[in-house]
Design a protein around this motif. Structure first.
Motif, PDB file in Angstrom:
ATOM      1  N   TYR A   1      -9.207  -7.025   3.652  1.00  0.00           N
ATOM      2  CA  TYR A   1      -8.952  -5.740   4.311  1.00  0.00           C
ATOM      3  C   TYR A   1      -9.385  -4.839   3.138  1.00  0.00           C
ATOM      4  O   TYR A   1      -8.842  -4.961   1.970  1.00  0.00           O
ATOM      5  N   VAL A   2      -9.717  -3.638   3.393  1.00  0.00           N
ATOM      6  CA  VAL A   2     -10.189  -2.479   2.616  1.00  0.00           C
ATOM      7  C   VAL A   2      -9.308  -1.314   2.899  1.00  0.00           C
ATOM      8  O   VAL A   2      -8.856  -0.665   1.864  1.00  0.00           O
ATOM      9  N   HIS A   3      -9.011  -1.178   4.199  1.00  0.00           N
ATOM     10  CA  HIS A   3      -8.201  -0.110   4.725  1.00  0.00           C
ATOM     11  C   HIS A   3      -7.589  -0.383   5.735  1.00  0.00           C
ATOM     12  O   HIS A   3      -8.162  -0.918   6.914  1.00  0.00           O
TER      13      HIS A   3
ATOM     14  N   MET B   1      -5.703  -0.011  13.541  1.00  0.00           N
ATOM     15  CA  MET B   1      -7.111  -0.199  12.996  1.00  0.00           C
ATOM     16  C   MET B   1      -7.342  -0.570  11.616  1.00  0.00           C
ATOM     17  O   MET B   1      -6.003  -0.431  10.860  1.00  0.00           O
ATOM     18  N   ALA B   2      -8.348  -1.351  11.328  1.00  0.00           N
ATOM     19  CA  ALA B   2      -8.499  -1.801  10.175  1.00  0.00           C
ATOM     20  C   ALA B   2     -10.062  -1.939   9.561  1.00  0.00           C
ATOM     21  O   ALA B   2     -11.012  -1.862  10.490  1.00  0.00           O
ATOM     22  N   LEU B   3     -10.219  -1.758   8.489  1.00  0.00           N
ATOM     23  CA  LEU B   3     -11.596  -1.641   7.891  1.00  0.00           C
ATOM     24  C   LEU B   3     -11.846  -2.961   6.950  1.00  0.00           C
ATOM     25  O   LEU B   3     -10.962  -3.101   5.996  1.00  0.00           O
ATOM     26  N   LYS B   4     -12.545  -3.680   7.128  1.00  0.00           N
ATOM     27  CA  LYS B   4     -12.827  -5.117   6.186  1.00  0.00           C
ATOM     28  C   LYS B   4     -14.182  -5.152   5.625  1.00  0.00           C
ATOM     29  O   LYS B   4     -15.157  -4.616   6.327  1.00  0.00           O
TER      30      LYS B   4
ATOM     31  N   ARG C   1       1.302  -1.585   2.530  1.00  0.00           N
ATOM     32  CA  ARG C   1      -0.264  -1.394   2.565  1.00  0.00           C
ATOM     33  C   ARG C   1      -0.807  -2.303   1.440  1.00  0.00           C
ATOM     34  O   ARG C   1      -1.614  -2.984   1.369  1.00  0.00           O
ATOM     35  N   GLU C   2       0.211  -2.063   0.141  1.00  0.00           N
ATOM     36  CA  GLU C   2      -0.240  -3.153  -1.085  1.00  0.00           C
ATOM     37  C   GLU C   2      -0.235  -4.579  -1.005  1.00  0.00           C
ATOM     38  O   GLU C   2      -0.957  -5.315  -1.384  1.00  0.00           O
ATOM     39  N   GLU C   3       0.482  -4.866   0.341  1.00  0.00           N
ATOM     40  CA  GLU C   3       0.459  -6.372   0.674  1.00  0.00           C
ATOM     41  C   GLU C   3      -0.735  -6.930   1.276  1.00  0.00           C
ATOM     42  O   GLU C   3      -0.945  -8.103   1.423  1.00  0.00           O
TER      43      GLU C   3
ATOM     44  N   GLU D   1      -1.806   3.646   9.653  1.00  0.00           N
ATOM     45  CA  GLU D   1      -0.258   3.580   9.738  1.00  0.00           C
ATOM     46  C   GLU D   1       0.164   2.593  10.938  1.00  0.00           C
ATOM     47  O   GLU D   1       1.259   1.971  10.882  1.00  0.00           O
ATOM     48  N   SER D   2      -0.690   2.685  12.122  1.00  0.00           N
ATOM     49  CA  SER D   2      -0.117   1.984  13.235  1.00  0.00           C
ATOM     50  C   SER D   2      -0.125   0.360  12.899  1.00  0.00           C
ATOM     51  O   SER D   2       0.671  -0.334  13.338  1.00  0.00           O
ATOM     52  N   PHE D   3      -1.257  -0.038  12.046  1.00  0.00           N
ATOM     53  CA  PHE D   3      -1.332  -1.365  11.603  1.00  0.00           C
ATOM     54  C   PHE D   3      -0.027  -1.736  10.695  1.00  0.00           C
ATOM     55  O   PHE D   3       0.559  -2.835  10.915  1.00  0.00           O
ATOM     56  N   LEU D   4       0.288  -0.795  10.030  1.00  0.00           N
ATOM     57  CA  LEU D   4       1.554  -1.025   9.145  1.00  0.00           C
ATOM     58  C   LEU D   4       2.732  -1.301   9.926  1.00  0.00           C
ATOM     59  O   LEU D   4       3.549  -1.937   9.635  1.00  0.00           O
TER      60      LEU D   4
END
Length: 323
Positions: free
Chosen positions: A47-49, A37-40, A62-64, A52-55
């Motif tokens: 990407y805004v957020h 899941m991601a928020l753009k 996350r910082e990348e 953990e599954s995404f990472l």
């Protein structure tokens, strides 16, 4: 009566939690979801957020990711087309995509996207389910189906091939008994033997014997080569090559003669394919220490910078001599 809800009036639902509490719950669900899941930001597509599954699946920290686009990270290059759909419909569901992880691995995903507003700004929420393993299993099932079909066809062909083989074998036996072919008895025996071997291979395939029993017996490598010699010479002559036999005295050893015959034929064919016309391939036997050695050697063929073969094709067998 006083206090009663008029007929047709909308039912009032008591709020189960405060807005802040609900947002916390939704945030935890976002972070803990097994889906990617991601928020753009809709305007800049950054990407805004991410959860953990995404990472875990994509492989970035996350910082990348935060503040960068999918194209910049090389994750997915097809979002511009989806954005056009979102601007018209506000949502796009169950689209199959190919995305890339940090390591460059391509994976299959089923993505849904929705346009939403938070604090007066527009965002895109993406939810992707990784279906890579599912697609792999589907391809494997398709491959097995094709193999099953090929097996059925091969089985049918095998039955059809065995009939003419038996016919040819029968006529060879008839010709072998004729007086004018007595001097060629060795050649007839070899041809019949090869037909029997071909028929045995077909039989083993048709019975789908996964583990063929070895048939070991005491035999002499030189005798195996000598029995095959007429066939080996014919194979070499057919492709304008020459064959030479350098057979030193060797003791009898335990072997599966059928497997050794097939191995010699395979190695000879490999050597003949690598050589130029009129070159010589050598089948050599000998004894080294306590071992009997069979080797197949071909000649060098230089064509500019191309070297087709490197002389010794293989030292193929090492047998301990019986004690």
């Amino acid at each position: 009566m006083a206090g009663e809800r008029p007929a047709g009036a909308p039912k009032q639902v008591r709020k189960s939690c405060r807005k802040e509490d609900c947002l916390k719950v939704l945030g935890r669900a976002f972070d803990l979801s097994p889906s990617i899941m991601a928020l753009k930001d809709l305007q800049r597509l950054r990407y805004v957020h991410v959860n953990e599954s995404f990472l875990r699946v994509i492989g970035y920290r996350r910082e990348e990711i935060i503040g960068r686009t999918a194209e910049e990270l090389g994750i997915w290059s097809g979002q511009s087309k989806v954005i056009d759909i979102l601007l018209k419909k506000d949502a796009a569901k169950s689209m199959e995509i190919i995305f890339r992880t940090r390591s460059g691995e391509e994976r299959s995903g089923l993505m849904s996207m929705e346009r939403m507003q938070l604090d007066g700004r527009e965002y895109i929420l993406t939810v992707t389910n990784d279906i890579t393993e599912q697609r792999r299993l589907e391809k494997e099932l398709q491959r097995l189906d094709r193999l099953n079909l090929v097996g059925q066809l091969a089985s049918a062909f095998g039955h059809e091939i065995r009939n003419p083989l038996q016919t040819v074998r029968g006529f060879l036996q008839i010709l072998q008994r004729k007086a004018q072919y007595r001097d060629d008895d060795e050649y007839f025996a070899l041809m019949i033997s090869e037909l029997d071997r071909a028929n045995q291979i077909i039989t083993e395939y048709l019975t789908l014997s996964r583990k063929k029993a070895d048939c070991f017996a005491r035999n002499n490598v030189n005798e195996v080569v000598q029995k095959l010699a007429p066939l080996l010479e014919a194979l070499a002559i057919n492709v304008n090559k020459q064959i030479r036999f350098d057979l030193a005295p060797v003791p009898d050893i335990w072997m599966d003669e059928k497997q050794i015959r097939q191995l010699i034929l395979n190695l000879l064919n490999n050597g003949l394919e690598a050589m130029a016309p009129r070159q010589v391939i050598t089948i050599r036997t000998g004894v080294t220490g306590n071992r009997v050695i069979l080797s197949v050697e071909d000649e060098f063929h230089h064509s500019g910078d191309d070297i087709r073969s490197a002389g010794l094709l293989a030292v193929v067998l090492h047998f301990d001599k019986p004690g």
